[in-house]
Each structure stands twice: as C-alpha cells, then as structure tokens.
Design a protein around this motif. Structure first.
Motif, PDB file in Angstrom:
ATOM      1  N   GLN A 232       0.827  -1.190   0.000  1.00 51.12           N
ATOM      2  CA  GLN A 232       0.000   0.000   0.000  1.00 51.12           C
ATOM      3  C   GLN A 232       0.870   1.252   0.000  1.00 51.12           C
ATOM      4  N   LYS A 233       0.537   2.180  -0.865  1.00 49.52           N
ATOM      5  CA  LYS A 233       1.312   3.406  -0.967  1.00 49.52           C
ATOM      6  C   LYS A 233       1.015   4.317   0.221  1.00 49.52           C
TER       7      LYS A 233
ATOM      8  N   GLU B  21       0.935   7.802   2.126  1.00 44.79           N
ATOM      9  CA  GLU B  21       0.829   9.223   1.810  1.00 44.79           C
ATOM     10  C   GLU B  21       1.966   9.984   2.490  1.00 44.79           C
TER      11      GLU B  21
END
Length: 205
Positions: A4-5, A7
């Motif tokens: 998952q990227k 932020e």
C-alpha cells in the motif's frame, strides 16, 4: 499482494513517527553506503531527529568531505534538488569543533605544541596533571583490590592448611591407638602349667 502506498505527510502519532524515522534513517544510510561502494563516491550525511539528536554517516570523514566543499562557489553549493540547500554553517561549526577536539587530543599527547604561549602551556600542564592524578588514583585502587584479594586467598589457604594438619594428627593418633591395642592382644602371658610340669619331672628323677 502489492504494498500500500503511504501518503507523504507528517505522521501525527509520535511513536509511529519515531519508528518510521528509525527505519527510514537506517535505510538512507544503507543506500548511501551502497552508493559510495558501487560508485566510489565520497558521501557525508547528517540527520537531526525531531528531538535534536544527531545521526551521521560518512564514507571517509565528514570533515574531509566538508573541506572539499569549502572552495566551491555559492552557485555550486546547492544539491540536485532545488528545494534542499546545504546548511554550510552547521557543517562548518561541526567541522571546527571536530578539528579543535583532534588538536586538543594531540596536544595532550605532547604533539603540536609550537604555537602555544606560556599561559596555554600551563593550562595544558594542569590538565595533564589532573588526568595523571586520576590515572594514579585508579591504579592505586586497582592495586589495593588485588592486594586485598591476595590476602583473602592467603587466609583461606592457611585455614585449609590448618584443617589438613588437624585431620592428619587425628589420623596418626588413631593409628597409634590401634597399634598399641593390637600389641597388647598378641603378647602371651607366662603359662603356669609349664613350670608345674618341670617341677614334677625334676622331683620324680
């Protein structure tokens, strides 16, 4: 499963922020070491945490890398990223402090004394005397500890020796007592019947 990227923004949770800082810092230093090894590049990194703690990495020496940067003009002092500028004052201050500490250490060893005046030499002499007195005190304490340990060991050996002597004396006394008992039981008393037989034979002749 794809990762998952995350932020890119400030982490509000303090604990999570510290964990992320520790992981990313180690990763950054590892990449710097790999870049230095693969490309034979001189690299110096300095990272200040949010608490003001300093972390650093250098392929050779931070001071040497900074000295190479000194002759460069102001136009070439910027890094590749236009939003990040080199903090020359911080590096210069740290470099100067490191150089002073190195020189102070050498002077304590009796090196590089030519440029010192009488007052500075007297101050250096006082520092050496105080350091020497602490060394002598520590050495005396260590010697006394060793002496006390040897004394305790000597006392233990004397007690053990006395105990062994007592055991030996008791064994010898028991041996003599047993020997005297055996001698008394094996000696035969004179027999009366032999003398009577002799007198009877003489009377009958």
């Amino acid at each position: 499963m794809t990762r998952q990227k995350i932020e890119i923004k400030k982490i509000d949770n303090i604990t999570a922020r510290q964990v992320t800082f520790s992981k990313r810092r180690k990763g950054l230093f590892k990449k710097a070491q790999e870049l230095s090894t693969l490309c034979d590049a001189e690299i110096a990194l300095m990272v200040f945490s949010s608490t003001g703690k300093l972390f650093g990495y250098a392929s050779s020496s931070v001071q040497l890398v900074i000295e190479r940067l000194g002759p460069l003009s102001d136009d070439t002092e910027r890094l590749d990223h236009p939003s990040i500028e080199y903090d020359r004052d911080t590096f210069s201050k740290l470099s100067k402090e490191e150089a002073n500490k190195v020189q102070e250490l050498r002077q304590l060893k009796g090196e590089e004394l030519e440029g010192l005046n009488t007052k500075e030499l007297e101050k250096l002499e006082d520092q050496i005397k105080r350091g020497l007195s602490r060394v002598v005190k520590a050495k005396d304490e260590m010697i006394m500890k060793e002496i006390n340990a040897l004394k305790r060991k000597g006392i233990q050996l004397m007690r053990e020796n006395q105990r062994l002597k007592q055991v030996k004396n008791v064994g010898e006394e028991q041996g003599r007592s047993s020997e005297s008992t055996n001698n008394g039981s094996t000696s035969d008393p004179p027999r009366d019947d032999d003398s009577s037989d002799t007198s009877l034979r003489l009377g009958s002749v």
